[in-house]
Scaffold this active site. Structure first.
Site, PDB file in Angstrom:
ATOM      1  N   LYS A 207      16.686  62.265 -10.323  1.00  0.00           N
ATOM      2  CA  LYS A 207      16.065  63.136  -9.321  1.00  0.00           C
ATOM      3  C   LYS A 207      16.582  62.790  -7.928  1.00  0.00           C
ATOM      4  CE  LYS A 207      11.529  64.313  -7.462  1.00  0.00           C
ATOM      5  NZ  LYS A 207      10.083  64.198  -7.568  1.00  0.00           N
ATOM      6  N   GLU A 213      20.042  51.569 -11.122  1.00  0.00           N
ATOM      7  CA  GLU A 213      20.449  51.428 -12.527  1.00  0.00           C
ATOM      8  C   GLU A 213      21.331  52.603 -12.947  1.00  0.00           C
ATOM      9  OE1 GLU A 213      17.474  51.224 -11.233  1.00  0.00           O
ATOM     10  OE2 GLU A 213      16.168  49.810 -12.269  1.00  0.00           O
ATOM     11  N   GLY A 268       9.088  62.761 -11.513  1.00  0.00           N
ATOM     12  CA  GLY A 268      10.042  62.242 -12.493  1.00  0.00           C
ATOM     13  C   GLY A 268       9.477  62.206 -13.904  1.00  0.00           C
ATOM     14  N   ARG A 269       8.234  61.718 -14.044  1.00  0.00           N
ATOM     15  CA  ARG A 269       7.664  61.570 -15.389  1.00  0.00           C
ATOM     16  C   ARG A 269       7.155  62.888 -15.955  1.00  0.00           C
ATOM     17  NH1 ARG A 269       5.218  58.878 -11.452  1.00  0.00           N
ATOM     18  NH2 ARG A 269       3.095  59.343 -10.836  1.00  0.00           N
ATOM     19  N   GLU A 354       2.239  55.062 -15.010  1.00  0.00           N
ATOM     20  CA  GLU A 354       2.804  55.273 -13.668  1.00  0.00           C
ATOM     21  C   GLU A 354       1.923  56.258 -12.892  1.00  0.00           C
ATOM     22  OE1 GLU A 354       7.298  54.779 -12.793  1.00  0.00           O
ATOM     23  OE2 GLU A 354       6.998  56.936 -12.702  1.00  0.00           O
ATOM     24  N   HIS A 385       1.382  47.110 -40.465  1.00  0.00           N
ATOM     25  CA  HIS A 385       1.878  45.827 -40.975  1.00  0.00           C
ATOM     26  C   HIS A 385       2.190  44.855 -39.843  1.00  0.00           C
ATOM     27  CE1 HIS A 385       2.097  47.389 -45.076  1.00  0.00           C
ATOM     28  NE2 HIS A 385       2.349  48.530 -44.459  1.00  0.00           N
ATOM     29  N   LYS A 504      11.716  47.027  -6.299  1.00  0.00           N
ATOM     30  CA  LYS A 504      13.063  47.571  -6.022  1.00  0.00           C
ATOM     31  C   LYS A 504      13.589  47.002  -4.703  1.00  0.00           C
ATOM     32  CE  LYS A 504      12.437  52.216  -8.018  1.00  0.00           C
ATOM     33  NZ  LYS A 504      12.427  53.635  -7.693  1.00  0.00           N
TER      34      LYS A 504
END
Ligand code: F6P
Length: 540
Positions: A207, A213, A268-269, A354, A385, A504
């Site tokens: 965005k 990253e 973003g999410r 978030e 399990h 950040k």
């Protein structure tokens, strides 16, 4: 200024009601009402929600619904849908719902209808995807694209990745999507080792187009590609961008004609419905992408129109509030009994945590009540399990959502019946438990006490008719609105994420220090010690 909803008098009534209900076992509630399933289940489109295995009565829901009313959930919902700037810290509208607004009615931000732009980008994505899928769009040597690498992180990765996995049976047979998010070089290096630069297309999805990253991985991919292709002019055939930041895309060297835009009012999410979903369109085609949007739109319409007591996102949200704020549950498990939905818990971690992982309310005050739960989970059958022991017999209350489809596309019906039987058995066991008498009379060997199950553990069962683009769209939108409603009840702005900023900023400061020749002393003793320890051993 309004009081936060959890300071309202209805909260006192709920506290009182909680005291009367907290020791009641769900066995008693089921025994008292043979039609409990009918009373506490709801079908919307192709999703059935059974919420009868919760520690609630009709009165609980009535009081919780009042809580939603005093919180003005309806007002906030309408303000969100109509484009008001409800993200107050960033002064932004919150309009992921406009991206799937299949009714195409105008939605205005600052007086401008956003729908023409939304439709234009969907058309641009569809046309591009059609060229790639048909083989008309080729790499620089004339070969059709075979592999697509989506480079992005957070919302620019988790949503499309989850949907790509979920819709595996709808994929184009030649095209494979890959998702690279981690700045750990192992991720992109290992991925590129398997790919042919002549037939690989990169989608740089960010965005902001500034995320370290993503930009580091994108630069590495560009270098890798140029080592093989030589001429920078070939980038145009192999790199496209999805972003709101045209200037940064151009600076990176991607042709703006190969950019798919979106807008600051898409969080973003919440962005998989936007151009961030380009890899989905490439994989499953524009028609299926529209079906995904259509499913979300159906859930949006339900959320807008259904009364709270028959409103699926509102009910899920209120149940979550009931357990978080009254029973003190700290977590919420997401347990899909569907291999294709195995990334849903990961996706919902970002969507929920978030959004509602906040302790300062919309008015800038510290809250004195619990807010967003810890979201966790994995594929349910594997979880059985691994960690279900603790859910069944541990000391903590863990509300859980069980998700399954009635039909499976793979034709392995016996396997699916096994899956379904386990799904049902787990929710039954969690609710019912096994008393000491039942343990003894059932012929269970001694010792008996460790084999007793208290039960009374709440769960929701979500049963999809089938996992299709439409039902998946509904399911994701269901959780988005659940998160929204909870954010309103907790008086939060669910649409900013300042909590990720500090780390950040510090990383930017620390990175050059890792290359300093003298010892680092500018941090606390622990951070200094770790930096200096690393400096002595790095690149060993
Ligand atoms: O983690 C913070 C965050 O801003 C998320 O909200 C977002 O989804 C992610 O980083 C990626 O951001 P971008 O799409 O701008 O690269």
């Amino acid at each position: 200024m309004q009081k936060p909803p959890l300071h309202h008098t209805v909260n006192h009534a709920l506290q009182h009601h909680y005291q009367t209900l907290r020791t009641v076992h769900m066995r008693e509630l089921f025994a008292a009402d043979p039609e409990r399933f009918e009373h506490f289940s709801l079908q919307v489109g192709d999703i059935l929600l059974d919420y009868s295995k919760n520690r609630i009565t009709a009165e609980t829901l009535q009081l919780l619904t009042q809580l939603a009313e005093v919180a003005d959930v309806a007002g906030w919902r309408d303000r969100m849908f109509q484009g008001d700037k409800i993200n107050n810290t960033e002064q932004r509208a919150v309009l992921h719902t406009a991206l799937r607004n299949q009714s195409n009615t105008p939605v205005r931000v600052d007086g401008e209808d956003v729908m023409p732009d939304v439709n234009a980008v969907i058309a641009q994505m569809s046309a591009f995807a059609e060229r790639v899928r048909s083989g008309t769009w080729t790499g620089h040597t004339g070969k059709a694209i075979v592999d697509v690498v989506n480079i992005g992180i957070g919302g620019s990765d988790l949503g499309p990745h989850m949907v790509y996995q979920a819709l595996k049976t709808y994929r184009h047979s030649r095209l494979e999507m890959h998702y690279v998010s981690n700045v750990d070089g192992a991720h992109i290096k290992e991925k590129l080792e398997t790919l042919d630069p002549e037939t690989t297309l990169f989608i740089v999805a960010s965005k902001t187009f500034t995320t370290q990253e993503t930009m580091t991985n994108a630069a590495y991919a560009r270098d890798w590609f140029l080592q093989h292709a030589g001429d920078a002019a070939h980038i145009a055939k192999h790199f496209v961008a999805v972003s709101t930041n045209r200037e940064a895309v151009t600076d990176f060297g991607i042709d703006p004609d190969n950019m798919f835009g979106f807008w600051d009012w898409v969080g973003g999410r919440y962005s998989l419905w936007s151009a961030i979903g380009l890899s989905i369109v490439l994989a499953v085609g524009a028609d299926n992408f529209r079906r995904l949007l259509g499913g979300a739109h159906e859930m949006d319409t339900h959320f807008r129109e259904a009364p709270f007591e028959r409103n699926m996102p509102v009910i899920l949200a209120l149940l979550g509030v009931w357990y978080s704020n009254f029973f003190g549950a700290a977590t919420q498990a997401i347990l899909p009994y569907d291999h294709y939905l195995r990334s849903l818990p990961l996706y919902l971690q970002q969507a929920d945590m978030e959004s509602n992982g906040k302790s300062v309310d919309r008015d800038g005050h510290n809250v004195d009540y619990e807010t967003g739960p810890i979201i966790w989970g994995t594929s349910g059958i594997n979880g059985q399990h691994a960690f279900y022991q603790l859910i069944h017999q541990g000391t903590r209350l863990i509300p859980a959502d069980f998700i399954i489809s009635a039909t499976q596309p793979n034709g392995l019906h016996e396997q699916h019946d096994i899956l379904m039987a386990n799904f049902l058995a787990q929710t039954e066991a969690l609710m019912h438990g096994r008393s000491l008498e039942e343990t003894i009379s059932g012929g269970v060997s001694e010792p008996h006490a460790p084999k007793v199950f208290a039960g009374n553990h709440p769960s929701n069962a979500l049963l999809l008719d089938a996992l299709t683009p439409h039902s998946l769209g509904m399911l994701i939108a269901l959780y988005e609105h659940k998160i929204f409603v909870q954010g309103i009840i907790w008086n939060l702005n669910s649409f900013d994420q300042w909590g990720v900023e500090l780390g950040k900023q510090l990383a930017k400061r620390i990175q050059p220090e890792l290359n300093m020749t003298e010892a680092v002393t500018s941090h606390d003793a622990s951070t200094n010690g770790l930096i200096n320890h690393y400096r002595q051993r790095r690149h060993a």
